[in-house]
Design an enzyme around this catalytic site. Structure first.
Site, PDB file in Angstrom:
ATOM      1  N   TRP A 229       0.841  -1.221   0.000  1.00 49.89           N
ATOM      2  CA  TRP A 229       0.000   0.000   0.000  1.00 49.89           C
ATOM      3  C   TRP A 229       0.858   1.246   0.000  1.00 49.89           C
ATOM      4  O   TRP A 229       0.521   2.231  -0.665  1.00 49.89           O
ATOM      5  CB  TRP A 229      -0.983  -0.033   1.178  1.00 49.89           C
ATOM      6  CG  TRP A 229      -1.881  -1.221   1.079  1.00 49.89           C
ATOM      7  CD1 TRP A 229      -1.945  -2.280   1.932  1.00 49.89           C
ATOM      8  CD2 TRP A 229      -2.820  -1.511   0.024  1.00 49.89           C
ATOM      9  NE1 TRP A 229      -2.863  -3.200   1.477  1.00 49.89           N
ATOM     10  CE2 TRP A 229      -3.415  -2.759   0.315  1.00 49.89           C
ATOM     11  CE3 TRP A 229      -3.210  -0.837  -1.135  1.00 49.89           C
ATOM     12  CZ2 TRP A 229      -4.376  -3.344  -0.515  1.00 49.89           C
ATOM     13  CZ3 TRP A 229      -4.167  -1.418  -1.957  1.00 49.89           C
ATOM     14  CH2 TRP A 229      -4.742  -2.649  -1.649  1.00 49.89           C
TER      15      TRP A 229
ATOM     16  N   ASP B 239      -1.391   7.041   6.229  1.00 48.79           N
ATOM     17  CA  ASP B 239      -2.434   6.089   5.856  1.00 48.79           C
ATOM     18  C   ASP B 239      -2.659   5.204   7.080  1.00 48.79           C
ATOM     19  O   ASP B 239      -1.818   4.382   7.438  1.00 48.79           O
ATOM     20  CB  ASP B 239      -1.963   5.255   4.654  1.00 48.79           C
ATOM     21  CG  ASP B 239      -2.971   4.175   4.273  1.00 48.79           C
ATOM     22  OD1 ASP B 239      -4.011   4.053   4.941  1.00 48.79           O
ATOM     23  OD2 ASP B 239      -2.700   3.456   3.291  1.00 48.79           O
TER      24      ASP B 239
ATOM     25  N   LYS C 176     -12.317  -1.345   7.913  1.00 51.08           N
ATOM     26  CA  LYS C 176     -11.626  -2.246   8.847  1.00 51.08           C
ATOM     27  C   LYS C 176     -12.014  -1.903  10.291  1.00 51.08           C
ATOM     28  O   LYS C 176     -12.632  -2.707  10.963  1.00 51.08           O
ATOM     29  CB  LYS C 176     -10.125  -2.157   8.650  1.00 51.08           C
ATOM     30  CG  LYS C 176      -9.720  -2.550   7.217  1.00 51.08           C
ATOM     31  CD  LYS C 176      -8.289  -2.221   6.937  1.00 51.08           C
ATOM     32  CE  LYS C 176      -7.989  -2.165   5.457  1.00 51.08           C
ATOM     33  NZ  LYS C 176      -8.167  -3.439   4.758  1.00 51.08           N
TER      34      LYS C 176
END
Ligand code: PMP
Length: 355
Positions: free
Chosen positions: A100, A167, A191
């Site tokens: 990511w 992030d 999440k």
């Protein structure tokens, strides 16, 4: 009984699922479904206002921050952060800690210069780089605080003169860190904070408006701030689910309280990985994630059988990411200690059968 360890979208508190389902049938006894009301009307406006306020409260954010609920998931933030914060003649610093982070780097390169100041690619992203220098002139420093695929997490956030951009998709609101050390935080909701389809962004107003490019309106944080997160039709169901999760989190005692539970869950599972001769953790011990616990079996041949055994025991979503294999047990806020214990019991039981 099913124990849901999915990496995302992932387990939600049962009461949240119930309340969200009821809101679809009949929202607040209005006779209307949450899915058929105006986002600018009297039913939805208090929802988004309360969600933004609660997120601010739970993170303990200073006045300068604005909380937004935006479309497009974590990946849109890879470009949106750079588009808003990186001029074409400036340089942003990134740390490459996995898939990511790498994708965030690729997207940022479309907007300006990117310097990767540290990377753990040399060891399959199994650790968090340390002791690197941060260029003083950097427009910002970007970190991925938890690496969902590799099961590593930043436990010490580096000091930095430039704004920190993070992030936090897979560890937002799971531990008491000082969110005010950051300039911009983003996290896909699916999440730790709700349903897929919305991304939480907390941004300091003071870091915006410093670049020269024209920004398309949907990508411009300032426009979303001005319009209080309803510039266009927002994902109402996803935002409502976030509100329910944020209320749930507050009722648990907030971030410090869930952190304690998260630590107990992670400790329990890592202890089993370390003590059980069949298993081996893949992340460097000091950088292990409290959210995504990644491990392999010492005898690869047993992995299929173990996966089948776990499925029979009700363990769901424990397959490692397709790019790395092995197993990944995600222990986000809503996953209970009972489920974690059930996973540990399954590992013990399997080892007993194989002994
Ligand atoms: N960042 C992290 C840390 C992630 O774990 C993910 C997805 N698992 C993403 C970004 C991408 O998020 P999305 O699918 O919401 O674009």
């Amino acid at each position: 009984m099913i124990h849901n360890f999915n990496a995302g979208p992932s387990h939600l508190p049962a009461a949240v699922v119930e309340e969200a389902a009821e809101a679809i049938r009949d929202f607040q006894h209005s006779g209307l479904s949450l899915l058929e009301i105006s986002h600018r009307g009297p039913y939805f406006l208090p929802v988004i206002e309360e969600a933004r306020e609660l997120a601010r409260e739970l993170m303990g954010l200073e006045e300068d921050f604005e909380v937004l609920f935006l479309h497009g998931g974590g990946r849109t933030q890879f470009m949106q952060t750079a588009m808003n914060l990186l001029d074409s003649d400036r340089e942003a610093a990134y740390v490459d800690t996995g898939t990511w982070a790498s994708k965030a780097i690729e997207e940022a390169r479309l907007f300006g210069n990117v310097r990767v100041i540290a990377s753990s690619a040399d060891k399959q992203y199994s650790y968090i780089p340390k002791g690197f220098a941060i260029p003083e002139q950097a427009a910002y420093l970007h970190l991925t605080t938890n690496n969902t695929i590799y099961g590593t997490q930043w436990h010490d956030i580096p000091d930095c003169a430039a704004p920190l951009v993070a992030d936090m998709s897979s560890d937002i609101l799971s531990r008491a860190i000082d969110f005010n050390r950051f300039g911009l935080i983003y996290a896909g909701a699916q999440k730790n904070i709700g349903a897929a389809g919305v991304t939480l962004v907390a941004v300091r107003k003071s870091i915006l408006g410093k670049i020269h490019r024209a920004i398309p309106s949907m990508m411009d944080y300032r426009i979303h701030i001005k319009n209080e997160s309803i510039y266009n039709t927002p994902p109402v169901f996803a935002i409502y689910t976030c509100l329910l999760v944020l209320r749930w989190l507050k009722a648990q005692g907030g971030v410090s309280a869930v952190e304690k539970v998260n630590t107990r869950k992670a400790t329990l599972l890592y202890r089993e990985i370390d003590e059980n001769p069949l298993f081996q953790g893949t992340a460097a011990v000091e950088d292990r994630s409290q959210m995504n616990v990644c491990f392999v079996m010492n005898d690869k041949v047993l992995e299929k059988e173990f996966a089948e055994f776990c499925a029979k025991e009700g363990m769901y979503g424990i397959k490692g990411h397709r790019s790395v294999g092995g197993f990944r047990v995600s222990l986000y806020n809503a996953v209970t200690e009972e489920s974690t214990q059930a996973m540990v019991d399954a590992m013990k039981h399997f080892a007993g059968v194989k002994a």
